[in-house]
Design a protein around this motif. Sequence first.
Motif, PDB file in Angstrom:
ATOM      1  N   LYS A  46       0.847  -1.326  -0.022  1.00  0.00           N
ATOM      2  CA  LYS A  46      -0.034   0.170  -0.140  1.00  0.00           C
ATOM      3  C   LYS A  46       0.889   1.295   0.127  1.00  0.00           C
ATOM      4  CE  LYS A  46      -4.275  -1.510   1.402  1.00  0.00           C
ATOM      5  NZ  LYS A  46      -4.888  -1.732   0.070  1.00  0.00           N
ATOM      6  N   GLY A  47       1.924   1.350   0.563  1.00  0.00           N
ATOM      7  CA  GLY A  47       2.827   2.589   0.848  1.00  0.00           C
ATOM      8  C   GLY A  47       3.835   2.785  -0.099  1.00  0.00           C
ATOM      9  N   ILE A  48       4.271   1.505  -1.017  1.00  0.00           N
ATOM     10  CA  ILE A  48       5.224   1.909  -2.141  1.00  0.00           C
ATOM     11  C   ILE A  48       4.879   1.447  -3.311  1.00  0.00           C
ATOM     12  CG2 ILE A  48       7.698   1.233  -2.599  1.00  0.00           C
ATOM     13  CD1 ILE A  48       8.187   0.926   0.496  1.00  0.00           C
ATOM     14  N   VAL A  49       4.277   0.032  -3.456  1.00  0.00           N
ATOM     15  CA  VAL A  49       4.140  -0.609  -4.687  1.00  0.00           C
ATOM     16  C   VAL A  49       2.804   0.119  -5.167  1.00  0.00           C
ATOM     17  CG1 VAL A  49       3.321  -2.464  -5.973  1.00  0.00           C
ATOM     18  CG2 VAL A  49       5.169  -2.681  -4.109  1.00  0.00           C
ATOM     19  N   LEU A  53       2.759   2.024  -8.879  1.00  0.00           N
ATOM     20  CA  LEU A  53       1.698   1.400 -10.146  1.00  0.00           C
ATOM     21  C   LEU A  53       0.793   2.578 -10.384  1.00  0.00           C
ATOM     22  CD1 LEU A  53       1.128  -1.959  -8.965  1.00  0.00           C
ATOM     23  CD2 LEU A  53       2.486  -1.253 -10.946  1.00  0.00           C
ATOM     24  N   ALA A  54       0.417   3.424  -9.277  1.00  0.00           N
ATOM     25  CA  ALA A  54      -0.419   4.764  -9.632  1.00  0.00           C
ATOM     26  C   ALA A  54      -0.086   5.607 -10.736  1.00  0.00           C
ATOM     27  CB  ALA A  54      -0.974   5.330  -8.408  1.00  0.00           C
ATOM     28  N   ILE A  55       1.262   5.732 -10.869  1.00  0.00           N
ATOM     29  CA  ILE A  55       1.881   6.684 -11.986  1.00  0.00           C
ATOM     30  C   ILE A  55       1.407   6.215 -13.212  1.00  0.00           C
ATOM     31  CG2 ILE A  55       4.234   7.067 -13.083  1.00  0.00           C
ATOM     32  CD1 ILE A  55       5.440   6.796 -10.561  1.00  0.00           C
ATOM     33  N   PHE A  56       1.042   4.685 -13.428  1.00  0.00           N
ATOM     34  CA  PHE A  56       0.939   4.184 -14.743  1.00  0.00           C
ATOM     35  C   PHE A  56      -0.683   3.940 -15.095  1.00  0.00           C
ATOM     36  CE2 PHE A  56       4.861   2.496 -13.780  1.00  0.00           C
ATOM     37  CZ  PHE A  56       5.600   2.880 -14.741  1.00  0.00           C
ATOM     38  N   SER A  64     -11.359   3.442  -9.148  1.00  0.00           N
ATOM     39  CA  SER A  64     -12.050   3.087 -10.310  1.00  0.00           C
ATOM     40  C   SER A  64     -11.253   2.941 -11.760  1.00  0.00           C
ATOM     41  CB  SER A  64     -13.120   4.015 -10.623  1.00  0.00           C
ATOM     42  OG  SER A  64     -12.717   5.255 -10.864  1.00  0.00           O
ATOM     43  N   ASN A  65      -9.926   3.693 -11.536  1.00  0.00           N
ATOM     44  CA  ASN A  65      -9.269   3.380 -12.713  1.00  0.00           C
ATOM     45  C   ASN A  65      -8.611   1.986 -13.078  1.00  0.00           C
ATOM     46  OD1 ASN A  65      -9.422   6.085 -13.187  1.00  0.00           O
ATOM     47  ND2 ASN A  65      -7.428   6.568 -12.117  1.00  0.00           N
ATOM     48  N   TRP A  66      -8.579   1.212 -11.908  1.00  0.00           N
ATOM     49  CA  TRP A  66      -8.345  -0.180 -11.835  1.00  0.00           C
ATOM     50  C   TRP A  66      -9.904  -1.242 -11.816  1.00  0.00           C
ATOM     51  CZ3 TRP A  66      -3.460  -2.120 -12.340  1.00  0.00           C
ATOM     52  CH2 TRP A  66      -2.619  -1.159 -12.493  1.00  0.00           C
TER      53      TRP A  66
END
Length: 166
Positions: A46-49, A53-56, A64-66
Motif C-alpha cells: 500500500k505504501g510503496i508499490v 503503479l498509480a503513476i501508470f 475506479s481506474n483499476w
Amino acid sequence: MNLPHLHSPAVLDEFKKFILKGNVVSLSTGVIIGSAFNNIVTAFTKGIVEPILAIFGGSNLGTSNWKFQIWEKMTKVTEKVNGTEVTTEKMVPVLLDVGAIVGAVIGFLITAAIVFFIIVKPTNKLLDLVITKDTPPAAMPPDVALLTEIRDMMKRQEEAAGRPTA
C-alpha cells in the motif's frame, strides 16, 4: 471395540514423536512467520508499490481506474428520503476489480521472495555446510571396493616393474 486410553504411555510417546517431527515444526513455523509478514507486506504494497503503479494507471489500485464494468444488473435499492424508506430499482454496475488482484499477486510475490531469500536460502546453505562436514562419505558397494582394490594393486605391480601407468 477396545480403544487405547489417551493417557497411556504408548499414545503419549506416539503423539510426542508426531509433534517433534521436522515437517510439523516447519509447517507451524511457516504459518507463524507468514502471518507475521502479512502486515509488513500489506504496508509495503500500500505504501510503496501502489503509488508506483498509480503513476501508470491512476491514484491507487483500489480506485475506479483499476475497476472495469463487465455487466449491469437491476437491483432494488432502499434509501432514506426525508426520514422515510423508499425502495427503488436501479441499474447497478458489476465491476471486475483488477486492482485488488494485482495487489494480491504483488503481496504474494513479495512474501514468497522474503521467505525464500531470508529463510529458505540461508537455511539450505547452513544445512549443506552441516551435512557435508558431519556426514562421512558413503561406503562403496562391495563390488566397487573390490574392483578399486584390484586396480590399485595392478598399478603398484606395473610401477614396480618399471612400466608407465596411464
